[in-house]
Structures are given as structure tokens and as C-alpha cells.
Scaffold this active site. Structure first.
Site, PDB file in Angstrom:
ATOM      1  N   VAL A  65       0.842  -1.199   0.000  1.00  0.00           N
ATOM      2  CA  VAL A  65       0.000   0.000   0.000  1.00  0.00           C
ATOM      3  C   VAL A  65       0.876   1.249   0.000  1.00  0.00           C
ATOM      4  O   VAL A  65       0.635   2.201  -0.746  1.00  0.00           O
ATOM      5  CB  VAL A  65      -0.949   0.014   1.218  1.00  0.00           C
ATOM      6  N   GLN A  96       2.318   1.837  -3.452  1.00  0.00           N
ATOM      7  CA  GLN A  96       1.311   2.340  -4.382  1.00  0.00           C
ATOM      8  C   GLN A  96       1.016   3.812  -4.122  1.00  0.00           C
ATOM      9  O   GLN A  96       0.817   4.592  -5.050  1.00  0.00           O
ATOM     10  CB  GLN A  96       0.025   1.522  -4.255  1.00  0.00           C
ATOM     11  N   GLU A  97       1.020   4.202  -2.854  1.00  0.00           N
ATOM     12  CA  GLU A  97       0.677   5.575  -2.502  1.00  0.00           C
ATOM     13  C   GLU A  97       1.799   6.570  -2.786  1.00  0.00           C
ATOM     14  O   GLU A  97       1.552   7.666  -3.286  1.00  0.00           O
ATOM     15  CB  GLU A  97       0.288   5.647  -1.016  1.00  0.00           C
ATOM     16  N   SER A  98       3.033   6.198  -2.456  1.00  0.00           N
ATOM     17  CA  SER A  98       4.114   7.195  -2.523  1.00  0.00           C
ATOM     18  C   SER A  98       5.410   6.677  -3.121  1.00  0.00           C
ATOM     19  O   SER A  98       6.384   7.416  -3.175  1.00  0.00           O
ATOM     20  CB  SER A  98       4.411   7.707  -1.114  1.00  0.00           C
TER      21      SER A  98
END
Length: 486
Positions: free
Chosen positions: A310, A313-315
Site C-alpha cells: 500500500v 502504491q501511494e508514494s
């Protein structure tokens, strides 16, 4: 006084009685294969140890073939016992041995040669044989281009059969069959330039290509073929008939399609550049934050690799980033979410990861109890991205369409409709960029797959050292781009 004549009637009686017992014994039928399985309470299955069939991770046994055959065993009401074969020859040798496996579930493709050894079930998965080469090298485009190349395939595979047939037309084709490797090894050897070419089925390439950034499809070698389970040629029809009934049932009720989606529905989302970049960041960025992912995941009873996926995917595992919408930090938290999760500084990676873990765990807890794993995790990830309100809207749309609102395979079809007025105008929460959570979940699943793979030493053999994650191809110079990814 002894009389031989008096003995004759007695002998005759004994002969008659003995004959009757023999006749009665002959009338007792030998139990069928299916009856023996049920009497023993165990279904013995032989398979291959590979990501596409069967392997063990920290959560236990897994793999597409394992999950499918486990459902079959459950259907029979018996225990599943898995045996792994050293190679394909060993697999066929084990099948049908006394007290040995009665079923082979190993991604087997039917062929005339194999039909002499075993009998095949109804098909359950369609695959295409593909010629694999290394990016940056000359790309073969026809069978004739295989002449003069160093080719290796699995010993006893249908790919070896294909090459044998081609050799009749092109005698210059030379190839090596090995019983000491698996598909993962063959792809690694192409990736590292140890061999020129190999042949693998499309599903196995799809599951493994992201781990080997240099491998490419040269061309498809023939038409699509079907994978099936196999039973020994000498067995009766009882087990095979039961298998076929089971496969027909899971095809009709959607179980098979959901299983395909779980293992193959997200495998092609990264592409070459994404795979190479992720592999680089895995070594260069993850080590700085790994302890925080592990600590927060343990606190919230999550898998740290999922939490790390996660974060990527976010940063892309960058702590000091801010999006144009105002979300910030490694886990890209909104101001409201950060406050609710007790995060005072979103740019502090430890706080950000902790906040993201708490938020994901909170969402999972709030979901409808009818949503079971693994769908529960995919739903939670989608809600993490788009919000629980829009997710509920998509579930209601799925239900109206006669789909299952508790299955990710069905709900992900509805989410993109939330960006279409004819659909979102009828929902409670209105418009949403519904395609985003679908891609969000698919990407995270792929990152999670890779993280799981590289943290499992048994999957990569000696390539993975304890505490030193390795991704094939990472330490090499980035290969040339003149041959675009297919």
C-alpha cells in the site's frame, strides 16, 4: 476299518464348499478408486512446486492448483495430502503407484504422448505456449529463427514435444531438456543470459515475468491449449467422473473464475518499466522503512508486506510527498484521516505508516460480515482509496445487476460505473473516479505478490539470503529499450 470308498463323498462335499467360497469371493467387487479415497478419508495428489501450482508461504500452503484441488477434497469430505514431484517424469511415475497419489494437479497440458500414460479431466484453464528471449538480444519471430540458439525446456514437457516436432522440419534446432529446473529457473537463466531461449506457458510467464525484468515474449508457438488434471490410465472411471462433475460445477457457479481472478486477474498490471522501477526501490528504499511496516502491521494484525505494498502504491516509499489534492506522506493520508488515526505529522514516516495501518485495519473491521477473505482485503483496499460510501454504492449496483456484492470479482466491474452519470445519478454518494480503486487494488496485489515472493527463500532457492532480499535483474545495468515490451 478304513474304506477309500467312504472318503469320496466327504471329499466331494469339501470340494463343493470350497468352490462355493471361491465363487462368492469372485463375486465381491473390488472397491472403485473413488470409494477407496472416501474410505481412506484422504485424497492424495501430486503436483509441482512452483508459483503457478503449489508452494508454501508464511501463511501455509497456497497456489492456484492447490486451492482448486483443496476445494475438490472438501467437496469429497476428505483430507488433502499433497506430494511434490522432483520433475515431470517423477510426477507421472508417482501417479497410480500403490498407496501413492491418485490425482495429478500440476498445470498439465494434454498431448497424444501423455495420453498413453494418463487420462485427462475436463479442461479448466487455457494457456498459450510462448518462446521467451532476453530483451536487448535478437528477437526470433518464426520457428526457423530457433536454429542455432541455446534452448532449454523442462524434461518431459509438452514444450519438449513441440521442439521435437519442429526439429523434423528444421534439423538445425537444438535444445536441452532438464529435470533439474522449474519454470522460475528457466526464466532466470534467460534473464541472466545463461541461455538464449526457453518455452513456457502464458500463465506461468504472467505470474513470473515481473520478477525477471529482462525477459520478453518472442512469439506464440502454436495455438492456445487447455490445462487439465490427470489420473492413472489403469484406474477406473469413478474418480475421473467425480472430478469432471466438480470442474463443471465450479465453472458454472463462478468459483473457478474467482480463483482465476485471484491468481491471474492482476498479474499484467505493472509492465516492464513498473517492474524494473519497483525492483530498484525494493532494495534502495524499502530497507529504511521495513521495521516501521513490520511494527505497525503487527500492532494492527496485518501482513507487513501488504502494508508495504500500500505504501509503495501511494508514494513509492517516499516520505515527504504531497499530492495536488493535499494528501501527504508515505501513506498519503488526508488531514482528516491523519487526525482520526492520531497522526500529528504526516511527513514523519513512522507516524504515517502507523496511521495507514490503523486506517486499513479500521476499514476491514467496518466491512459487512458477509464479505470473507481474500475479498475482504481487496474491499478494504478499495475503500482505502475511494471511501466506504462509494464502495457501498458499487456493491448495491452489483446486487441490482444480479452479481454478488460480497465478491471483489463482481464489485470491481461496477466501480467504473460510478464515473458515468447514468449510474452515479442513482447512487447515494454520487460521482467517483471508480476506475481508480480497481487499478489501486490490482497494483497493490501485484506488489504484494512480489514482496511475498522475495521474502520466501524456498521460492528462489539459493538466490535469497536471509536478511538480504534479492530480485533477479536488479543489480544489472538497465537493459536497452530498442525492443519494446510486448
Amino acid at each position: 476299518m478304513f474304506s477309500p470308498m467312504a472318503l469320496r463323498p466327504r471329499c466331494a462335499k469339501w470340494l463343493i464348499v470350497t468352490g462355493l467360497f471361491l465363487m462368492l469371493g469372485a463375486c465381491v467387487e473390488k472397491p472403485s478408486t473413488l470409494e477407496r479415497v472416501k474410505e481412506d478419508g484422504v485424497l492424495r495428489v501430486v503436483t509441482r512446486n512452483s508459483p503457478a501450482t503449489y508452494f508454501q508461504d508464511r501463511n501455509g500452503e497456497t497456489g492456484f492448483e492447490y486451492e482448486l484441488v483443496k476445494r475438490f477434497a472438501d467437496d469429497l469430505g476428505v483430507e488433502l495430502k499433497i506430494e511434490t514431484a522432483d520433475n515431470l517424469d517423477d510426477l507421472f511415475d508417482q501417479l497410480g503407484q500403490p498407496k501413492g497419489p491418485v490425482l495429478a494437479a500440476a498445470g498439465l497440458v494434454s498431448s497424444e504422448q501423455r495420453k498413453q500414460q494418463v487420462r485427462f479431466s475436463h479442461p479448466y484453464l487455457e494457456v498459450t505456449p510462448q518462446v521467451i528471449y532476453r530483451n536487448g538480444r535478437s528477437r526470433p519471430t518464426t520457428a526457423q529463427d530457433l536454429v542455432g540458439k541455446h534452448i532449454m525446456v523442462l524434461k518431459g514437457s509438452t514444450h519438449a514435444e513441440q521442439l521435437a516436432e519442429l526439429k523434423l522440419k528444421y534439423p538445425g534446432i537444438e535444445y536441452e531438456e532438464s529435470d533439474a529446473v522449474e519454470v522460475v529457473d528457466l526464466l532466470r537463466m534467460v534473464d541472466e543470459g545463461q541461455i538464449d531461449l526457453t518455452l513456457v506457458d502464458s500463465n506461468e510467464l504472467a505470474m513470473n515475468q515481473v520478477y525477471f525484468p529482462n525477459v520478453r515474449v518472442a512469439f506464440d508457438l502454436g495455438d492456445a491449449r487447455s490445462q487439465s488434471w490427470a489420473v492413472a490410465a489403469g484406474d477406473d472411471n469413478s474418480l475421473l467422473n467425480e472430478i469432471n462433475s466438480f470442474l463443471d460445477k465450479v465453472e458454472k457457479n463462478g468459483t473457478l473464475q474467482r480463483l482465476k481472478d485471484r491468481y491471474y486477474g492482476h498479474v499484467d498490471v505493472l509492465g516492464y518499466v513498473g517492474a524494473y522501477t519497483f525492483a530498484q526501490h525494493l532494495q534502495q528504499r524499502l530497507p529504511k522503512y521495513e521495521k516501521h511496516f513490520k511494527a505497525s502491521a503487527k500492532q494492527e494484525k496485518l501482513d507487513w508486506r501488504l502494508l508495504a505494498a500500500v505504501g509503495y502504491q501511494e508514494s513509492m516509499w517516499q516520505a515527504e510527498v504531497t499530492s495536488k489534492t493535499g494528501v501527504r506522506g508515505l501513506m498519503m493520508l488526508t488531514q482528516n484521516t491523519a487526525q482520526a488515526m492520531g497522526v500529528s505529522n504526516r511527513l514523519d514516516p513512522k507516524q504515517s505508516i502507523s496511521g495507514g495501518a490503523k486506517y486499513l485495519a479500521y476499514i476491514k473491521e467496518q466491512l459487512d460480515d458477509k464479505i470473507e477473505e481474500p475479498d475482504r482485503t481487496w474491499f478494504a483496499l478499495a475503500a482505502y482509496n475511494v471511501g466506504t460510501g462509494h464502495l457501498d454504492d458499487a456493491r448495491k449496483l452489483a446486487e441490482k445487476e444480479g452479481l454478488n456484492p460480497n465478491k471483489w470479482l463482481d464489485v470491481k466491474k461496477m466501480l467504473p460505473r460510478l464515473s458515468q452519470k447514468q449510474w452515479y445519478s442513482k447512487t447515494r454518494y454520487g460521482y467517483a473516479r471508480g476506475g481508480e480503486p480497481v487499478h489501486f487494488v490490482a497494483n497493490i496485489r501485484r506488489y504484494y505478490d512480489i514482496l511475498t515472493w522475495v521474502t520466501q527463500p524456498q521460492l528462489e532457492g539459493d538466490q535469497v539470503a536471509e536478511g538480504n532480499l534479492h530480485v533477479p535483474g536488479v543489480n544489472k545495468t538497465k537493459p536497452p529499450e530498442e525492443n519494446p515490451p510486448l
